[in-house]
Design an enzyme around this catalytic site. Structure first.
Site, PDB file in Angstrom:
ATOM      1  N   SER A 124     -22.630  54.685  40.644  1.00  0.00           N
ATOM      2  CA  SER A 124     -21.564  55.673  40.818  1.00  0.00           C
ATOM      3  C   SER A 124     -20.294  55.203  40.122  1.00  0.00           C
ATOM      4  O   SER A 124     -20.038  53.987  40.020  1.00  0.00           O
ATOM      5  CB  SER A 124     -21.284  55.824  42.320  1.00  0.00           C
ATOM      6  OG  SER A 124     -20.058  56.496  42.515  1.00  0.00           O
ATOM      7  N   TYR A 149     -19.854  52.251  51.292  1.00  0.00           N
ATOM      8  CA  TYR A 149     -20.793  52.927  50.381  1.00  0.00           C
ATOM      9  C   TYR A 149     -20.605  52.417  48.947  1.00  0.00           C
ATOM     10  O   TYR A 149     -21.553  52.005  48.280  1.00  0.00           O
ATOM     11  CB  TYR A 149     -20.592  54.451  50.430  1.00  0.00           C
ATOM     12  CG  TYR A 149     -21.229  55.149  49.249  1.00  0.00           C
ATOM     13  CD1 TYR A 149     -22.618  55.239  49.139  1.00  0.00           C
ATOM     14  CD2 TYR A 149     -20.454  55.683  48.209  1.00  0.00           C
ATOM     15  CE1 TYR A 149     -23.214  55.839  48.030  1.00  0.00           C
ATOM     16  CE2 TYR A 149     -21.034  56.281  47.108  1.00  0.00           C
ATOM     17  CZ  TYR A 149     -22.412  56.367  47.025  1.00  0.00           C
ATOM     18  OH  TYR A 149     -22.990  56.952  45.925  1.00  0.00           O
ATOM     19  N   LYS A 153     -23.061  50.028  46.135  1.00  0.00           N
ATOM     20  CA  LYS A 153     -23.370  50.286  44.716  1.00  0.00           C
ATOM     21  C   LYS A 153     -23.009  49.079  43.862  1.00  0.00           C
ATOM     22  O   LYS A 153     -23.758  48.672  42.985  1.00  0.00           O
ATOM     23  CB  LYS A 153     -22.623  51.527  44.217  1.00  0.00           C
ATOM     24  CG  LYS A 153     -23.072  52.828  44.858  1.00  0.00           C
ATOM     25  CD  LYS A 153     -24.498  53.154  44.496  1.00  0.00           C
ATOM     26  CE  LYS A 153     -25.011  54.410  45.170  1.00  0.00           C
ATOM     27  NZ  LYS A 153     -26.471  54.533  45.132  1.00  0.00           N
TER      28      LYS A 153
HETATM   29  P1  NAD Z   1     -29.402  62.732  48.511  1.00  0.00           P
HETATM   30  O1  NAD Z   1     -29.025  62.254  49.850  1.00  0.00           O
HETATM   31  O2  NAD Z   1     -29.581  64.194  48.296  1.00  0.00           O
HETATM   32  O3  NAD Z   1     -30.738  61.996  48.022  1.00  0.00           O
HETATM   33  C1  NAD Z   1     -31.088  60.697  48.434  1.00  0.00           C
HETATM   34  C2  NAD Z   1     -32.512  60.769  48.989  1.00  0.00           C
HETATM   35  O4  NAD Z   1     -32.902  59.467  49.408  1.00  0.00           O
HETATM   36  C3  NAD Z   1     -32.609  61.686  50.215  1.00  0.00           C
HETATM   37  O5  NAD Z   1     -33.671  62.612  49.985  1.00  0.00           O
HETATM   38  C4  NAD Z   1     -32.932  60.738  51.369  1.00  0.00           C
HETATM   39  O6  NAD Z   1     -33.788  61.358  52.309  1.00  0.00           O
HETATM   40  C5  NAD Z   1     -33.590  59.573  50.644  1.00  0.00           C
HETATM   41  N1  NAD Z   1     -33.471  58.253  51.271  1.00  0.00           N
HETATM   42  C6  NAD Z   1     -32.348  57.608  51.694  1.00  0.00           C
HETATM   43  N2  NAD Z   1     -32.668  56.390  52.160  1.00  0.00           N
HETATM   44  C7  NAD Z   1     -34.011  56.249  52.031  1.00  0.00           C
HETATM   45  C8  NAD Z   1     -34.939  55.210  52.324  1.00  0.00           C
HETATM   46  N3  NAD Z   1     -34.549  54.050  52.869  1.00  0.00           N
HETATM   47  N4  NAD Z   1     -36.242  55.421  52.064  1.00  0.00           N
HETATM   48  C9  NAD Z   1     -36.658  56.596  51.532  1.00  0.00           C
HETATM   49  N5  NAD Z   1     -35.831  57.608  51.223  1.00  0.00           N
HETATM   50  C10 NAD Z   1     -34.532  57.427  51.475  1.00  0.00           C
HETATM   51  O7  NAD Z   1     -28.334  62.152  47.480  1.00  0.00           O
HETATM   52  P2  NAD Z   1     -28.112  62.493  45.947  1.00  0.00           P
HETATM   53  O8  NAD Z   1     -26.827  63.203  45.820  1.00  0.00           O
HETATM   54  O9  NAD Z   1     -29.345  63.077  45.367  1.00  0.00           O
HETATM   55  O10 NAD Z   1     -27.880  61.021  45.399  1.00  0.00           O
HETATM   56  C11 NAD Z   1     -28.940  60.258  44.842  1.00  0.00           C
HETATM   57  C12 NAD Z   1     -28.397  58.877  44.536  1.00  0.00           C
HETATM   58  O11 NAD Z   1     -27.284  59.009  43.644  1.00  0.00           O
HETATM   59  C13 NAD Z   1     -27.875  58.120  45.750  1.00  0.00           C
HETATM   60  O12 NAD Z   1     -28.216  56.758  45.612  1.00  0.00           O
HETATM   61  C14 NAD Z   1     -26.377  58.312  45.671  1.00  0.00           C
HETATM   62  O13 NAD Z   1     -25.673  57.266  46.271  1.00  0.00           O
HETATM   63  C15 NAD Z   1     -26.165  58.340  44.174  1.00  0.00           C
HETATM   64  N6  NAD Z   1     -24.937  59.049  43.790  1.00  0.00           N
HETATM   65  C16 NAD Z   1     -24.729  60.335  44.203  1.00  0.00           C
HETATM   66  C17 NAD Z   1     -23.551  60.999  43.869  1.00  0.00           C
HETATM   67  C18 NAD Z   1     -23.285  62.402  44.361  1.00  0.00           C
HETATM   68  O14 NAD Z   1     -22.124  62.821  44.334  1.00  0.00           O
HETATM   69  N7  NAD Z   1     -24.279  63.170  44.775  1.00  0.00           N
HETATM   70  C19 NAD Z   1     -22.581  60.352  43.094  1.00  0.00           C
HETATM   71  C20 NAD Z   1     -22.823  59.051  42.657  1.00  0.00           C
HETATM   72  C21 NAD Z   1     -24.022  58.404  43.014  1.00  0.00           C
END
Ligand code: NAD
Ligand code: UDP
Length: 333
Positions: A124, A149, A153
């Site tokens: 991120s 959080y 990262k």
């Molecule tokens: P999201 O919550 O929609 O997707 C993450 C998925 O991981 C979910 O389906 C959840 O059920 C699953 N999950 C979490 N912990 C788990 C575990 N221990 N075992 C199995 N499954 C698990 O989030 P997203 O927006 O799709 O983000 C995906 C990644 O990108 C994340 O790592 C997030 O931190 C990163 N990210 C997201 C954003 C944003 O704004 N959406 C920005 C920067 C980084």
């Protein structure tokens, strides 16, 4: 050869699965559905006409994860699985460290055991903390994250850098996302926040849907052109395409490399509201409210490195982001 998407039923993972399947890759999804719906894999199959096998598991469960590697020839992993709510991470830091760090360590161990050498990680822009200038580029120092959080990262990036330094065969790509918004244009995939949305776009779509009566604009006295906060909003489908390019890059490069995934353009809160109104023919009532604690005034990506080395650029406009977000909001209930 298959690509394993941990957290593949989530917001960004599901859109990436559609991109990969459409480009001819085989995918396998692994998710414990702690923040996603078991309906998502079916929707991915519906959109692509291709199988999207799903393993319901916690990535921290090494035995369950090993089963995926035993039953599939996993050639590369895109590691989306993680908890991502900033506010919750402040209230429950141990949950965040345990989930995000353990999942990554377990994944790395299982990958090593099954000789899988390519890993793309969802990082991120938050790893830059409070950067000295904008746009932010990958050579700028990381650190100074303001919440657990963000620190997960940062720590995971460090773990992956160390792992790549110790294993010359390993290829790691750190993707630093800016502000992902939007949804699949079909209206079948998108993000469904739990409770009151923290992020701007889902808040706006809920105001448009009548779920909230107005948008609070946090701060109108920032040193930005209209006084409201500036961010780099990126359509989730553009972001998904970036993962495809990162996979290709990791095929031919060893070591670890970080890339910003953003548009390279900053828009203010009012820009987004007005684009949403134009794109959808709606009016969004708003109230100017005090600044939100911890917010930076302006933050956008220098996206040149990804353009040069990944051959990737965003294609979708702010209006498209707004139109697709609104279509998803109307479909998601
Ligand atoms: P999201 O919550 O929609 O997707 C993450 C998925 O991981 C979910 O389906 C959840 O059920 C699953 N999950 C979490 N912990 C788990 C575990 N221990 N075992 C199995 N499954 C698990 O989030 P997203 O927006 O799709 O983000 C995906 C990644 O990108 C994340 O790592 C997030 O931190 C990163 N990210 C997201 C954003 C944003 O704004 N959406 C920005 C920067 C980084
Ligand atoms: N924002 C706002 N009202 C909201 C939510 C967000 O004015 O209800 C502003 C916020 O202050 C920031 C921008 O919108 O300037 C993007 O906020 P978001 O939480 O989506 O992303 P982040 O701040 O994490 O980059």
């Amino acid at each position: 050869m298959a690509v394993l998407l941990t957290g593949g039923a989530g917001y960004i993972g599901s859109h990436t699965a559609v991109e990969l399947l459409s480009a001819g890759y085989q995918v396998v999804l692994a998710d414990n559905f702690c923040n996603s719906s078991p309906q998502v894999p079916r929707r991915i199959e519906q959109l692509t006409g291709k199988p999207a096998p799903i393993y319901q598991l916690d990535v921290r469960d090494a035995d369950a994860l090993e089963q995926v590697f035993k039953e599939n020839q996993v050639d590369a992993v895109i590691h989306f699985a993680g908890l991502k709510a900033v506010g919750e991470s402040v209230e429950r830091p141990l949950l965040y460290y345990r989930n995000n760090l353990d999942a990554t360590l377990t994944l790395l161990e299982v990958m090593a055991k099954y000789s899988c050498h390519r890993l793309i990680f969802s990082s991120s822009a938050t790893v830059y903390g409070d950067p000295e200038r904008v746009p932010v580029n990958e050579d700028m120092p990381v650190g100074g994250c303001s919440n657990p959080y963000g620190r997960t990262k940062l720590m995971i990036e460090q773990i992956l850098l160390d792992a790549a330094a110790a294993d010359p065969g390993l290829s790691v790509v750190l993707l630093r996302y800016f502000n992902p918004v939007g949804a699949h244009p079909s209206g079948l995939l998108g993000e469904k926040p739990n409770g009151i949305p923290n992020n701007l776009m889902p808040y706006i779509t809920q105001v448009a849907a009548g779920i909230r009566d107005h948008l609070n604009v946090f701060g109108n006295d920032y040193p930005t052109p209209d006084g409201t906060g500036v961010r780099d909003y990126i359509h989730v489908c553009d972001l998904a395409e970036g993962h495809l390019r990162a996979l290709e890059y990791a095929e031919t490069h060893r070591g670890a490399e970080a890339f910003n995934l953003g548009t390279g353009v900053g828009y203010s809160v009012l820009d987004v509201v007005h684009a949403f109104e134009r794109a959808n023919g709606l009016t969004i009532p708003l109230v100017f409210a005090p600044r939100r604690a911890g917010d930076l005034p302006a933050y956008w990506a220098d996206a040149e490195k990804a353009a040069r080395l990944l051959n990737w650029r965003t294609r979708r406009s702010l209006e498209q982001m707004c139109a697709d977000s609104w279509r998803w909001q109307r479909n998601c209930d």
